[in-house]
Design an enzyme around this catalytic site. Structure first.
Site, PDB file in Angstrom:
ATOM      1  N   ARG A 298      -2.165  13.858  -6.091  1.00  0.00           N
ATOM      2  CA  ARG A 298      -2.348  13.950  -7.548  1.00  0.00           C
ATOM      3  C   ARG A 298      -3.668  14.624  -7.868  1.00  0.00           C
ATOM      4  O   ARG A 298      -4.659  14.433  -7.164  1.00  0.00           O
ATOM      5  CB  ARG A 298      -2.314  12.533  -8.123  1.00  0.00           C
ATOM      6  CG  ARG A 298      -2.512  12.457  -9.610  1.00  0.00           C
ATOM      7  CD  ARG A 298      -2.002  11.142 -10.139  1.00  0.00           C
ATOM      8  NE  ARG A 298      -2.958  10.058  -9.952  1.00  0.00           N
ATOM      9  CZ  ARG A 298      -2.715   8.802 -10.324  1.00  0.00           C
ATOM     10  NH1 ARG A 298      -1.551   8.476 -10.878  1.00  0.00           N
ATOM     11  NH2 ARG A 298      -3.615   7.869 -10.138  1.00  0.00           N
TER      12      ARG A 298
ATOM     13  N   GLY B   1       0.797  -1.227   0.000  1.00  0.00           N
ATOM     14  CA  GLY B   1       0.000   0.000   0.000  1.00  0.00           C
ATOM     15  C   GLY B   1       0.828   1.275   0.000  1.00  0.00           C
ATOM     16  O   GLY B   1       0.270   2.374   0.069  1.00  0.00           O
TER      17      GLY B   1
ATOM     18  N   ASP C 162      -0.674   7.627 -14.475  1.00  0.00           N
ATOM     19  CA  ASP C 162       0.123   6.566 -13.868  1.00  0.00           C
ATOM     20  C   ASP C 162       1.522   6.451 -14.473  1.00  0.00           C
ATOM     21  O   ASP C 162       1.797   5.601 -15.317  1.00  0.00           O
ATOM     22  CB  ASP C 162      -0.610   5.214 -13.915  1.00  0.00           C
ATOM     23  CG  ASP C 162      -1.400   5.012 -12.631  1.00  0.00           C
ATOM     24  OD1 ASP C 162      -1.355   5.910 -11.765  1.00  0.00           O
ATOM     25  OD2 ASP C 162      -2.049   3.968 -12.478  1.00  0.00           O
TER      26      ASP C 162
ATOM     27  N   ASP D 253      -6.314  -0.280 -17.169  1.00  0.00           N
ATOM     28  CA  ASP D 253      -6.551   0.474 -15.931  1.00  0.00           C
ATOM     29  C   ASP D 253      -5.694   1.741 -15.884  1.00  0.00           C
ATOM     30  O   ASP D 253      -5.879   2.575 -15.000  1.00  0.00           O
ATOM     31  CB  ASP D 253      -6.282  -0.391 -14.689  1.00  0.00           C
ATOM     32  CG  ASP D 253      -4.932  -1.068 -14.736  1.00  0.00           C
ATOM     33  OD1 ASP D 253      -4.646  -1.783 -15.715  1.00  0.00           O
ATOM     34  OD2 ASP D 253      -4.140  -0.871 -13.794  1.00  0.00           O
ATOM     35  N   ASN D 254      -4.775   1.877 -16.819  1.00  0.00           N
ATOM     36  CA  ASN D 254      -3.930   3.063 -16.867  1.00  0.00           C
ATOM     37  C   ASN D 254      -4.253   3.925 -18.081  1.00  0.00           C
ATOM     38  O   ASN D 254      -3.412   4.667 -18.563  1.00  0.00           O
ATOM     39  CB  ASN D 254      -2.445   2.670 -16.889  1.00  0.00           C
ATOM     40  CG  ASN D 254      -1.992   2.080 -15.561  1.00  0.00           C
ATOM     41  OD1 ASN D 254      -2.612   2.325 -14.522  1.00  0.00           O
ATOM     42  ND2 ASN D 254      -0.939   1.300 -15.584  1.00  0.00           N
TER      43      ASN D 254
HETATM   44  P1  AMP Z   1      -0.032   0.292 -11.439  1.00  0.00           P
HETATM   45  O1  AMP Z   1       0.890  -0.664 -12.134  1.00  0.00           O
HETATM   46  O2  AMP Z   1       0.678   1.295 -10.568  1.00  0.00           O
HETATM   47  O3  AMP Z   1      -0.987   0.940 -12.364  1.00  0.00           O
HETATM   48  O4  AMP Z   1      -0.863  -0.587 -10.408  1.00  0.00           O
HETATM   49  C1  AMP Z   1      -1.631  -1.704 -10.773  1.00  0.00           C
HETATM   50  C2  AMP Z   1      -2.438  -2.186  -9.595  1.00  0.00           C
HETATM   51  O5  AMP Z   1      -1.584  -2.601  -8.525  1.00  0.00           O
HETATM   52  C3  AMP Z   1      -3.382  -1.163  -8.992  1.00  0.00           C
HETATM   53  O6  AMP Z   1      -4.515  -1.851  -8.563  1.00  0.00           O
HETATM   54  C4  AMP Z   1      -2.580  -0.623  -7.830  1.00  0.00           C
HETATM   55  O7  AMP Z   1      -3.406  -0.074  -6.829  1.00  0.00           O
HETATM   56  C5  AMP Z   1      -1.864  -1.870  -7.328  1.00  0.00           C
HETATM   57  N1  AMP Z   1      -0.606  -1.586  -6.621  1.00  0.00           N
HETATM   58  C6  AMP Z   1       0.569  -1.177  -7.162  1.00  0.00           C
HETATM   59  N2  AMP Z   1       1.511  -1.044  -6.198  1.00  0.00           N
HETATM   60  C7  AMP Z   1       0.929  -1.370  -5.025  1.00  0.00           C
HETATM   61  C8  AMP Z   1       1.380  -1.452  -3.665  1.00  0.00           C
HETATM   62  N3  AMP Z   1       2.628  -1.164  -3.319  1.00  0.00           N
HETATM   63  N4  AMP Z   1       0.489  -1.846  -2.734  1.00  0.00           N
HETATM   64  C9  AMP Z   1      -0.783  -2.149  -3.061  1.00  0.00           C
HETATM   65  N5  AMP Z   1      -1.261  -2.101  -4.313  1.00  0.00           N
HETATM   66  C10 AMP Z   1      -0.422  -1.726  -5.294  1.00  0.00           C
HETATM   67 MG    MG Z   2      -2.441   2.174 -12.380  1.00  0.00          MG
END
Ligand code: AMP
Ligand code: MG
Length: 487
Positions: free
Chosen positions: A178, A128, A264, A254-255
């Protein structure tokens, strides 16, 4: 000092209230010793927030969600997404929260969002959290993109939390505050669709229309018009990425936003030597999101958006699919038109020149750049200098300049305008070696290199003699650059 800056702002909590199915009320983790590392004062002003109050101890706690402004309901947003081609039905904000929407100086609603604010029920195996380096990285790159005139989410602040984050080593933790015109993603629609609740899907589409594509409401088929508006926004966005050499790195659904803002900043980077195969992300082994693949990947993501929206297009599935396919066909035309027009401007050529003249010239140039491993940003900027009579900076980028000379002669015969070129070809981009240098210093407590880098990249078209090293390509020994997501 009182923390009036955000607390006096009205938080609408519109998404939280209207989309309870997709908004989980949650609280940010307590930061034991929060310290403001960087605050975006012009953005604060744009949002009607008082920068001095944001700098106070209460203001800093507001920026990381430890003081909740009255009326705000922080929520973790649910969304789904195709990650590297594979569908994940439940992603959501694993380490982020939407504080709520506030109205900016123009009356537009803007999301205020926290990244790195602690585990949520969507965190799966993640902690998190976020480290100082990657959050400053998003700050620098998003603000550079904004200064380049490219639609993007913005960065209001980065606050070090005083908590350590375990990655390969222990790192100082941080929260990025953000700001976005919304956090609606293609994955938000995939989530709504996967619930099977068509009413939810329709309400989400109505919400997207009202926040981003108001014109669609007037159309004969508003939901098809929404889809077409997203296609147009993404075609224009990705063309702008390509023209400036930006590699997003993780174009999962999702991005990808519905607004058409870049979102992102994980394993992203600006390409140096021109090469369509350029990849920076350490996890993108197949090169799915390589520089040259980005338009095709955007189109692929938009097809996933179409699938999610199908029930809104038509009651008959076949008819709905036909309408989706027909609309999606516009992406290539719109992308190509935006890219070609942008390339013409980069070369300083008049709008009136036909594609039959400019298109072969552009394609020959790209071949020369690729064969010569020429630095993309330096090259286009130095072409403006060439128009003004100094050809050496451009020629000097080629090991064998004869082919470039022949190309340049044909190009110059078309009468390029150097002033036009200098307005679109940046001198300063957040070059990878400079970003890494600034982040390493900041992680160690010295913010000066970060501030100097921000100064260069937030005024990217304005060449300044004392910033010469910010315009130069990475030294040879910098090696093959890699970035990591989720850090
Ligand atoms: P992202 O690659 O940053 O777009 O993240 C993809 C997914 O992974 C999203 O659902 C984020 O909330 C989750 N996520 C990424 N890093 C973390 C982390 N350190 N702890 C919890 N969830 C994460
Ligand atoms: Mg993301």
């Amino acid at each position: 000092m009182s923390a009036t800056a955000l607390s006096s702002a009205t938080f609408y909590g519109r998404f939280a209230r209207e989309f309870a199915e997709m908004a989980l009320p949650w609280r940010a983790e307590e930061g034991p010793d929060p310290r403001l590392l960087v605050l975006n004062e012009p953005l604060a002003t744009e949002l009607g927030l008082d920068a001095a109050s944001l700098r106070s101890s209460g203001g800093v706690r507001l920026l990381i969600g430890n003081l909740v402004p009255s009326g705000a309901t922080p929520v973790a947003q649910a969304y789904a997404g195709h990650q590297f081609g594979w569908f994940a039905p439940r992603l959501g904000d694993g380490r982020a929260l939407l504080l709520g929407e506030i109205a900016d100086a123009d009356g537009h609603l803007r999301d205020v969002h926290l990244k790195g604010s602690g585990r949520t029920p969507f965190a799966r195996g993640g902690d998190g959290l976020a480290a100082v380096g990657p959050m400053l990285r998003e700050y620098v790159v998003s603000e550079a993109m904004h200064a380049l005139g490219i639609p993007t989410t913005r960065s209001l602040a980065v606050v070090a939390t005083g908590r350590s984050v375990r990655r390969e080593t222990l790192l100082p933790g941080a929260v990025l505050t953000r700001v976005a015109s919304s956090h609606l993603r293609v994955g938000s629609f995939q989530y709504a669709r996967a619930t099977g609740d068509i009413n939810l899907l329709r309400r989400l589409a109505d919400h997207a229309i009202s926040r981003h594509h108001a014109g669609a409401a007037e159309a004969e088929h508003p939901y098809l018009a929404l889809f077409q508006a997203v296609i147009a926004a993404q075609a224009s966005l990705v063309a702008q990425w390509m023209l400036v050499g930006f590699v997003h790195g993780v174009m999962n659904t999702d991005n990808m936003t519905i607004s058409g803002e870049t979102i992102d900043y994980g394993p992203c980077a600006f390409m140096e030597a021109f090469d369509p195969a350029t990849v920076y992300s350490s996890i993108d082994e197949g090169g799915r999101y390589a520089y040259g693949n980005q338009p095709v990947m955007a189109e692929w993501n938009l097809a996933r958006l179409a699938e999610a929206l199908l029930p809104l297009f038509h009651d008959e599935q076949e008819q709905a699919a036909a309408l989706a396919v027909e609309s999606l066909g516009a992406f290539r035309r719109q992308y190509s038109a935006a890219w070609s027009a942008g390339m013409k401007t980069k070369l300083g050529l008049r709008d009136g020149l036909g594609d039959e003249v400019t298109s072969p010239l552009v394609h020959e140039l790209l071949t020369l750049l690729q064969e010569g491993h020429v630095d993309h940003t330096s090259f286009f900027r130095s072409l403006g200098t060439a128009v003004r009579g100094h050809t050496e900076p451009a020629r000097g980028l080629f090991l064998e300049p004869a082919a470039f000379d022949a190309w340049a002669e044909r190009w110059r015969a078309l009468g390029p305008d150097a002033d036009v070129m200098d307005r679109v070809n940046p001198v300063y981009i957040p070059r990878n070696h400079l970003v890494e240098e600034a982040l390493a210093s900041a992680t160690g407590g010295d913010l000066d290199p970060l501030k100097r880098l921000l100064d260069a990249v937030t005024t990217p078209y304005d060449e300044r003699p004392d910033l010469e090293r910010y315009a130069a390509a990475a030294p040879e020994n910098f090696g093959a650059y890699r970035t990591f997501c989720g850090t």
